[in-house]
Design a protein around this motif. Structure first.
Motif, PDB file in Angstrom:
ATOM      1  N   TYR A  26      -1.921 -48.610 -29.172  1.00  0.00           N
ATOM      2  CA  TYR A  26      -1.012 -48.494 -30.378  1.00  0.00           C
ATOM      3  C   TYR A  26      -1.204 -46.926 -30.653  1.00  0.00           C
ATOM      4  O   TYR A  26      -1.968 -46.189 -30.347  1.00  0.00           O
ATOM      5  CB  TYR A  26      -1.615 -49.151 -31.453  1.00  0.00           C
ATOM      6  CG  TYR A  26      -1.418 -50.557 -31.622  1.00  0.00           C
ATOM      7  CD1 TYR A  26      -0.390 -51.191 -32.278  1.00  0.00           C
ATOM      8  CD2 TYR A  26      -2.339 -51.367 -30.766  1.00  0.00           C
ATOM      9  CE1 TYR A  26      -0.332 -52.607 -32.440  1.00  0.00           C
ATOM     10  CE2 TYR A  26      -2.118 -52.753 -30.662  1.00  0.00           C
ATOM     11  CZ  TYR A  26      -1.125 -53.456 -31.508  1.00  0.00           C
ATOM     12  OH  TYR A  26      -0.932 -54.723 -31.437  1.00  0.00           O
ATOM     13  N   SER A  27       0.041 -46.363 -31.093  1.00  0.00           N
ATOM     14  CA  SER A  27       0.031 -45.016 -31.699  1.00  0.00           C
ATOM     15  C   SER A  27       0.737 -44.688 -33.118  1.00  0.00           C
ATOM     16  O   SER A  27       1.670 -45.609 -33.227  1.00  0.00           O
ATOM     17  CB  SER A  27       0.818 -43.935 -30.516  1.00  0.00           C
ATOM     18  OG  SER A  27       1.857 -44.232 -30.225  1.00  0.00           O
ATOM     19  N   ILE A  77       4.102 -47.096 -36.698  1.00  0.00           N
ATOM     20  CA  ILE A  77       3.008 -47.521 -35.617  1.00  0.00           C
ATOM     21  C   ILE A  77       3.866 -48.519 -34.516  1.00  0.00           C
ATOM     22  O   ILE A  77       4.312 -49.289 -34.856  1.00  0.00           O
ATOM     23  CB  ILE A  77       1.655 -48.367 -36.122  1.00  0.00           C
ATOM     24  CG1 ILE A  77       1.014 -47.364 -37.155  1.00  0.00           C
ATOM     25  CG2 ILE A  77       0.683 -48.615 -35.218  1.00  0.00           C
ATOM     26  CD1 ILE A  77      -0.152 -47.958 -37.906  1.00  0.00           C
ATOM     27  N   VAL A  78       3.373 -47.984 -33.201  1.00  0.00           N
ATOM     28  CA  VAL A  78       4.145 -48.622 -31.967  1.00  0.00           C
ATOM     29  C   VAL A  78       3.003 -49.188 -31.095  1.00  0.00           C
ATOM     30  O   VAL A  78       2.177 -48.662 -30.816  1.00  0.00           O
ATOM     31  CB  VAL A  78       4.894 -47.349 -31.377  1.00  0.00           C
ATOM     32  CG1 VAL A  78       5.756 -48.117 -29.959  1.00  0.00           C
ATOM     33  CG2 VAL A  78       5.931 -46.780 -32.113  1.00  0.00           C
ATOM     34  N   ASP A  79       3.368 -50.465 -30.640  1.00  0.00           N
ATOM     35  CA  ASP A  79       2.694 -51.274 -29.702  1.00  0.00           C
ATOM     36  C   ASP A  79       3.330 -50.868 -28.475  1.00  0.00           C
ATOM     37  O   ASP A  79       4.583 -51.318 -28.280  1.00  0.00           O
ATOM     38  CB  ASP A  79       2.624 -52.732 -30.017  1.00  0.00           C
ATOM     39  CG  ASP A  79       2.064 -53.565 -29.132  1.00  0.00           C
ATOM     40  OD1 ASP A  79       1.695 -53.121 -28.029  1.00  0.00           O
ATOM     41  OD2 ASP A  79       2.265 -54.784 -29.358  1.00  0.00           O
ATOM     42  N   VAL A  85       8.052 -51.146 -32.554  1.00  0.00           N
ATOM     43  CA  VAL A  85       7.565 -50.680 -34.120  1.00  0.00           C
ATOM     44  C   VAL A  85       6.749 -52.123 -34.693  1.00  0.00           C
ATOM     45  O   VAL A  85       7.566 -53.022 -34.947  1.00  0.00           O
ATOM     46  CB  VAL A  85       8.775 -50.222 -35.177  1.00  0.00           C
ATOM     47  CG1 VAL A  85       8.151 -49.901 -36.353  1.00  0.00           C
ATOM     48  CG2 VAL A  85       9.278 -48.978 -34.410  1.00  0.00           C
ATOM     49  N   VAL A  86       5.719 -51.860 -34.993  1.00  0.00           N
ATOM     50  CA  VAL A  86       5.014 -52.917 -35.823  1.00  0.00           C
ATOM     51  C   VAL A  86       4.511 -52.422 -37.056  1.00  0.00           C
ATOM     52  O   VAL A  86       3.941 -53.673 -37.771  1.00  0.00           O
ATOM     53  CB  VAL A  86       3.485 -53.418 -34.859  1.00  0.00           C
ATOM     54  CG1 VAL A  86       4.036 -53.790 -33.587  1.00  0.00           C
ATOM     55  CG2 VAL A  86       2.700 -52.079 -34.675  1.00  0.00           C
ATOM     56  N   ALA A  87       4.504 -51.158 -37.533  1.00  0.00           N
ATOM     57  CA  ALA A  87       4.099 -51.132 -39.023  1.00  0.00           C
ATOM     58  C   ALA A  87       4.871 -49.974 -39.368  1.00  0.00           C
ATOM     59  O   ALA A  87       5.029 -48.914 -38.609  1.00  0.00           O
ATOM     60  CB  ALA A  87       2.601 -50.742 -38.988  1.00  0.00           C
ATOM     61  N   VAL A  88       5.130 -49.669 -40.622  1.00  0.00           N
ATOM     62  CA  VAL A  88       5.994 -48.410 -41.240  1.00  0.00           C
ATOM     63  C   VAL A  88       5.544 -48.323 -42.473  1.00  0.00           C
ATOM     64  O   VAL A  88       4.661 -48.776 -43.112  1.00  0.00           O
ATOM     65  CB  VAL A  88       7.582 -48.905 -41.300  1.00  0.00           C
ATOM     66  CG1 VAL A  88       8.156 -49.330 -40.031  1.00  0.00           C
ATOM     67  CG2 VAL A  88       7.610 -50.118 -42.272  1.00  0.00           C
ATOM     68  N   GLY A  89       5.986 -46.955 -43.053  1.00  0.00           N
ATOM     69  CA  GLY A  89       5.371 -46.152 -44.051  1.00  0.00           C
ATOM     70  C   GLY A  89       6.291 -44.885 -44.318  1.00  0.00           C
ATOM     71  O   GLY A  89       6.564 -44.412 -43.363  1.00  0.00           O
TER      72      GLY A  89
END
Length: 186
Positions: A26-27, A77-79, A85-89
């Motif tokens: 993840y990054s 956040i990318v898997d 994309v798995v998380a955003v903010g």
């Protein structure tokens, strides 16, 4: 492979501690112009209604924000295994007259894909946005949240302060119409 365009290019704004704390594979990085196809809106849909966007609608918003890259700091956040994309903010930086022309960071739209929850991705997103606020000279970083989320944000170092209020513009009222507010009840 297509080269992506990012919302902002300053790598120094990405916390090395957060990057190192993510699960392997993840990054975290700035929102990219290719992230519409990587599921950006689907992750936001976990949080709220996103409406219907064409790809062009989404790109128009992306490039609007990119032109103001000292105000909008959206991260994903990318898997890498799925290239999704798995998380955003987002952190919005508001420039103020108070506090000697100080800056306030506003955290918005924190969302983690349902199948990715429990991996501390939300915590890492908050830490990354706090880091960006500090790097941009914000004297405080604030957010609004549902009461059920207060314990999570307290774990992230936030404290409850004051009360959130909201006024929603009535449907059908445009900027050119002037509708007097009903203040008789005040």
């Amino acid at each position: 492979m297509t080269v992506d365009t990012y919302l902002f290019d300053n790598e120094a704004l990405i916390s090395p501690q957060v990057q190192a704390s993510l699960p392997q594979g993840y990054s975290i990085r700035p929102l990219g112009a290719q992230d519409y196809d990587r599921g950006h809106l689907q992750v936001l849909g976990v949080l709220t209604d996103v409406g219907h966007h064409t790809h062009q609608d989404w790109l128009n918003q992306f490039y609007y924000m990119k032109k103001r890259n000292d105000t909008y700091f959206s991260l994903v956040i990318v898997d890498h295994a799925s290239d999704r994309v798995v998380a955003v903010g987002t952190l919005l930086v508001e420039r103020k007259f108070v506090h000697c022309n100080g800056k306030v960071g506003h955290i918005e739209d924190i969302a983690v894909s349902g199948d990715q929850q429990g991996k501390k991705l939300g915590l890492r997103m908050i830490e990354a946005l706090q880091y960006i606020g500090a790097q941009n000279g914000c004297y405080k970083v604030i957010l609004d949240c549902a009461l059920k989320n207060v314990p999570f944000y307290e774990k992230c170092g936030f404290t409850q302060k004051e009360m959130q209020m909201a006024w929603y513009v009535p449907q059908g009222v445009s900027a050119t119409e002037e509708e007097p507010l009903d203040r008789a009840h005040l």
